[in-house]
Design a protein around this motif. Structure first.
Motif, PDB file in Angstrom:
ATOM      1  N   VAL A   1       0.865  -1.204   0.000  1.00 15.38           N
ATOM      2  CA  VAL A   1       0.000   0.000   0.000  1.00 15.38           C
ATOM      3  C   VAL A   1       0.892   1.241   0.000  1.00 15.38           C
ATOM      4  O   VAL A   1       2.011   1.209   0.505  1.00 15.38           O
ATOM      5  CB  VAL A   1      -0.932   0.057   1.235  1.00 15.38           C
ATOM      6  CG1 VAL A   1      -2.100  -0.879   1.113  1.00 15.38           C
ATOM      7  CG2 VAL A   1      -0.164  -0.172   2.523  1.00 15.38           C
ATOM      8  N   VAL A   2       0.345   2.340  -0.541  1.00 11.98           N
ATOM      9  CA  VAL A   2       1.124   3.581  -0.650  1.00 11.98           C
ATOM     10  C   VAL A   2       1.381   4.170   0.736  1.00 11.98           C
ATOM     11  O   VAL A   2       2.502   4.555   1.064  1.00 11.98           O
ATOM     12  CB  VAL A   2       0.346   4.622  -1.505  1.00 11.98           C
ATOM     13  CG1 VAL A   2       1.150   5.900  -1.682  1.00 11.98           C
ATOM     14  CG2 VAL A   2      -0.042   4.035  -2.828  1.00 11.98           C
ATOM     15  N   ASP A   3       0.332   4.256   1.536  1.00 13.27           N
ATOM     16  CA  ASP A   3       0.482   4.910   2.842  1.00 13.27           C
ATOM     17  C   ASP A   3      -0.575   4.396   3.821  1.00 13.27           C
ATOM     18  O   ASP A   3      -1.376   3.512   3.487  1.00 13.27           O
ATOM     19  CB  ASP A   3       0.383   6.434   2.691  1.00 13.27           C
ATOM     20  CG  ASP A   3      -0.920   6.866   2.029  1.00 13.27           C
ATOM     21  OD1 ASP A   3      -1.866   6.040   1.963  1.00 13.27           O
ATOM     22  OD2 ASP A   3      -1.015   8.013   1.583  1.00 13.27           O
ATOM     23  N   LEU A   4      -0.574   5.005   5.000  1.00 13.49           N
ATOM     24  CA  LEU A   4      -1.490   4.558   6.048  1.00 13.49           C
ATOM     25  C   LEU A   4      -2.951   4.691   5.622  1.00 13.49           C
ATOM     26  O   LEU A   4      -3.756   3.784   5.862  1.00 13.49           O
ATOM     27  CB  LEU A   4      -1.240   5.377   7.330  1.00 13.49           C
ATOM     28  CG  LEU A   4      -2.218   5.123   8.469  1.00 13.49           C
ATOM     29  CD1 LEU A   4      -2.181   3.673   8.941  1.00 13.49           C
ATOM     30  CD2 LEU A   4      -1.935   6.066   9.644  1.00 13.49           C
ATOM     31  N   ASP A   5      -3.301   5.812   4.999  1.00 13.71           N
ATOM     32  CA  ASP A   5      -4.713   6.005   4.630  1.00 13.71           C
ATOM     33  C   ASP A   5      -5.197   4.922   3.673  1.00 13.71           C
ATOM     34  O   ASP A   5      -6.326   4.429   3.790  1.00 13.71           O
ATOM     35  CB  ASP A   5      -4.929   7.397   4.028  1.00 13.71           C
ATOM     36  CG  ASP A   5      -4.911   8.460   5.122  1.00 13.71           C
ATOM     37  OD1 ASP A   5      -4.984   8.075   6.310  1.00 13.71           O
ATOM     38  OD2 ASP A   5      -4.791   9.647   4.800  1.00 13.71           O
ATOM     39  N   ALA A   6      -4.337   4.526   2.731  1.00 15.69           N
ATOM     40  CA  ALA A   6      -4.710   3.449   1.801  1.00 15.69           C
ATOM     41  C   ALA A   6      -4.895   2.145   2.573  1.00 15.69           C
ATOM     42  O   ALA A   6      -5.833   1.371   2.310  1.00 15.69           O
ATOM     43  CB  ALA A   6      -3.642   3.289   0.729  1.00 15.69           C
ATOM     44  N   ALA A   7      -4.017   1.906   3.546  1.00 19.12           N
ATOM     45  CA  ALA A   7      -4.119   0.666   4.344  1.00 19.12           C
ATOM     46  C   ALA A   7      -5.411   0.653   5.155  1.00 19.12           C
ATOM     47  O   ALA A   7      -6.081  -0.388   5.262  1.00 19.12           O
ATOM     48  CB  ALA A   7      -2.914   0.544   5.264  1.00 19.12           C
ATOM     49  N   ILE A   8      -5.772   1.805   5.712  1.00 18.50           N
ATOM     50  CA  ILE A   8      -7.006   1.879   6.513  1.00 18.50           C
ATOM     51  C   ILE A   8      -8.222   1.622   5.622  1.00 18.50           C
ATOM     52  O   ILE A   8      -9.129   0.865   5.981  1.00 18.50           O
ATOM     53  CB  ILE A   8      -7.117   3.254   7.223  1.00 18.50           C
ATOM     54  CG1 ILE A   8      -6.031   3.375   8.299  1.00 18.50           C
ATOM     55  CG2 ILE A   8      -8.508   3.447   7.818  1.00 18.50           C
ATOM     56  CD1 ILE A   8      -5.905   4.750   8.924  1.00 18.50           C
ATOM     57  N   GLU A   9      -8.204   2.243   4.439  1.00 13.48           N
ATOM     58  CA  GLU A   9      -9.341   2.070   3.523  1.00 13.48           C
ATOM     59  C   GLU A   9      -9.520   0.591   3.151  1.00 13.48           C
ATOM     60  O   GLU A   9     -10.623   0.048   3.212  1.00 13.48           O
ATOM     61  CB  GLU A   9      -9.106   2.912   2.271  1.00 13.48           C
ATOM     62  CG  GLU A   9     -10.375   3.126   1.474  1.00 13.48           C
ATOM     63  CD  GLU A   9     -10.095   3.846   0.168  1.00 13.48           C
ATOM     64  OE1 GLU A   9      -9.261   4.762   0.146  1.00 13.48           O
ATOM     65  OE2 GLU A   9     -10.712   3.425  -0.841  1.00 13.48           O
ATOM     66  N   LYS A  10      -8.410  -0.047   2.811  1.00 11.52           N
ATOM     67  CA  LYS A  10      -8.479  -1.481   2.444  1.00 11.52           C
ATOM     68  C   LYS A  10      -8.888  -2.330   3.654  1.00 11.52           C
ATOM     69  O   LYS A  10      -9.670  -3.276   3.527  1.00 11.52           O
ATOM     70  CB  LYS A  10      -7.105  -1.968   1.970  1.00 11.52           C
ATOM     71  CG  LYS A  10      -6.634  -1.320   0.697  1.00 11.52           C
ATOM     72  CD  LYS A  10      -6.969  -2.191  -0.474  1.00 11.52           C
ATOM     73  CE  LYS A  10      -6.444  -1.617  -1.768  1.00 11.52           C
ATOM     74  NZ  LYS A  10      -7.221  -2.062  -2.914  1.00 11.52           N
ATOM     75  N   SER A  11      -8.348  -2.019   4.806  1.00 14.11           N
ATOM     76  CA  SER A  11      -8.665  -2.800   6.018  1.00 14.11           C
ATOM     77  C   SER A  11     -10.160  -2.789   6.285  1.00 14.11           C
ATOM     78  O   SER A  11     -10.748  -3.795   6.685  1.00 14.11           O
ATOM     79  CB  SER A  11      -7.947  -2.208   7.239  1.00 14.11           C
ATOM     80  OG  SER A  11      -6.570  -2.349   7.097  1.00 14.11           O
TER      81      SER A  11
END
Ligand code: NAP
Length: 482
Positions: free
Chosen positions: A393-403
């Motif tokens: 993932v690019v960054d934390l926000d992308a990880a949160i969205e996917k999670s």
């Protein structure tokens, strides 16, 4: 220490008495499919009689003074402690846990019982300011919590002792009667726990452990109007069916998940690898808290992936009873085939197999996948097997969205040294618990435990289970006008 022989014909614990039935259910060791024992196959009529007995048990339980409840639960915990090896051996024999995993479960079950005994003394109410309403100036009062009556507990195979302790402990601490229906494949550990309560002189009728198939006796138990709460731990499908049928009663639903872990570039990578490998493969991935999806910041993807696969390849898979084994079989060959099919579907749709993917009977090797497309089942559903998916993932926000982009939300883990990022994840992740610098697979028995979305309803963790198993009763004194 005498360990029970492999072949035992166990009776069920019917309203405080050990009883047999003509029909029985065969229990097998999933490792080699050998027969390890039998238990009675209870019928609908048995369940109806048991509920009648439990109604009497609820009155007996409610009348037990708190010191007595504490004494009984602590004595049961002592019994488990003295016979720890027997309990661990039984969990490991009938279930799919290794002996090390089983021993840890016994330690936790003892904790669960000890905390239950302690919490019995903290079931408190509050005073109420009735005079906040005009016209109520001369009223004083309070509320206290009282037991709800008969609780039905339905439990899964993957923690066959501690998840049962999480229902019996709080139920008795709060003065209820309880009927446990353990998973058909792993009833022996639950019966051993009943043995501990029998040895602790729990009055008859307060506890029953009824062995039988959910398909045969489940409806009778969950639909009965005298059952005041169904406390269920298991899969989404059974949970939804029970919720549809239960009618007007309390529901506690501890269901599954496909938990995420997020690894950011400032994390301690070795620690993150160690925690997530263990989180993914504990109990052969048959763990509601198990790590299924790992979102890794792009800049560290290659190094994380290499370390993760190396560590996975060192996992020792084999005989459950050996102290050297890290991972045993799945609960049955049928389950291993189900997991195999899910992995093959992902590979056919374009996923890359980094390691694992091999089945031998009920054993399935620890499996790591990447490039998993969104349109395959395991991208969104619970695997409940030793399979983990790695995503850059690019960054934390992308990880949160996917999670958050799934229908489950039990727990999550995030690895970072940055407090601001940790708090951003805490605020945004839609789950029941977030572990910072650990995987989703962390729990102590005293913490509130449960999920959002399809992961469940309500919370366990003794104090919180007691809250669900009691109701407030309001008391108001009207005083003479002064
Ligand atoms: P399961 O198939 O849902 O069975 C769980 C229990 O429900 C068993 O005792 C089963 O009886 C009974 N049951 C099934 N259908 C029923 C019905 N219609 N009415 C009444 N009882 C019924 O689950 P499992 O395979 O044993 O366990 C795996 C699942 O549990 C996973 O999804 C996992 O994530 C979840 N889980 C959640 C937690 C948590 O705390 N959130 C903890 C552990 C596991 P039979 O065995 O007789 O079919």
């Amino acid at each position: 220490m005498i360990i029970e022989s492999r072949m035992t014909a166990r009776k069920m614990f019917f309203a405080g008495k050990w009883e047999n039935r003509e029909q029985s259910i065969i229990i097998r060791d999933p490792q080699d499919n050998s027969i390890i024992g039998t238990v009675p196959a209870a019928t609908k009529e048995d369940m109806l009689k048991c509920i009648e007995e439990a109604k009497k048990g609820a009155k007996i339980s409610a009348d037990l003074p708190v010191y007595k409840r504490m004494e009984i639960i602590n004595k049961a915990a002592d019994y488990v402690e003295v016979n720890k090896e027997k309990y661990a051996h039984t969990i490991s024999l009938e279930g799919s846990k290794t002996i090390r995993e089983a021993t840890k479960e016994v330690t936790r079950a003892i904790q669960t019982l000890r905390i239950s005994a302690e919490e019995a003394r903290r079931i408190n109410g509050e005073t109420i300011s009735f005079d906040q309403m005009s016209g109520s100036e001369n009223r004083v009062g309070h509320y206290y919590r009282f037991p709800i009556g008969v609780i039905a507990a339905i439990t899964p195979f993957n923690d066959p002792l501690n998840l049962v302790a999480h229902k019996i402990g709080p139920a008795i601490a709060s003065g209820n009667a309880i009927i446990v229906k353990p998973a058909t494949v792993t009833p022996l550990s639950a019966l051993l726990l009943a043995e501990a309560f029998a040895e602790a002189d729990l009055p008859e009728k307060v506890l029953s452990v009824i062995t039988g198939r959910g398909s045969e006796i489940g409806d009778t138990l969950v639909t009965h109007p005298d059952i005041r709460m169904v406390s269920f731990t298991g899969g989404l499908q059974a949970g939804e069916e029970i919720a549809r049928k239960a009618g007007l009663k309390k529901l506690g639903m501890e269901l599954g998940s496909n938990s995420p872990a997020i690894v950011l570039e400032d994390a301690d990578l070795d620690d993150a690898v160690e925690s997530t490998v263990s989180g993914a493969f504990w109990a052969a991935g048959q763990n509601c808290l198990g790590v299924q999806r790992i979102y890794i910041q792009e800049s560290i993807m290659d190094v994380f992936q290499t370390k993760f696969v190396d560590r996975t390849n060192k996992y020792v898979v084999g005989d459950k009873q050996s102290e050297l084994t890290d991972m045993g079989p799945l609960i049955s060959e049928k389950e291993a085939i189900r997991v195999e099919n899910l992995v093959n579907e992902a590979i056919e749709k374009g996923a890359t197999l980094l390691t694992g993917g091999k089945r031998n009977g009920a054993f399935y090797s620890p499996t790591v996948l990447t490039n998993v497309p969104e349109n395959c089942t395991i991208a969104k559903e619970e695997i409940f097997g030793p399979v983990v998916l790695l995503y850059p993932v690019v960054d934390l926000d992308a990880a949160i969205e996917k999670s958050n982009d799934v229908d489950y939300g039990l727990q999550a883990g995030i690895f970072t040294k940055d407090l601001n990022k940790a708090y951003r994840a805490i605020g945004k992740l839609d789950v029941g618990g977030i572990m910072i610098n650990d995987s989703s697979d962390y729990r102590i028995d005293a913490m509130p435990f449960g999920g959002t979305k399809n992961s469940g309803l309500g919370r366990e963790g003794i104090k919180f289970a007691i809250h669900e198993m009691t109701d407030p009763k309001v008391v108001c004194f009207k005083l003479p006008n002064s």
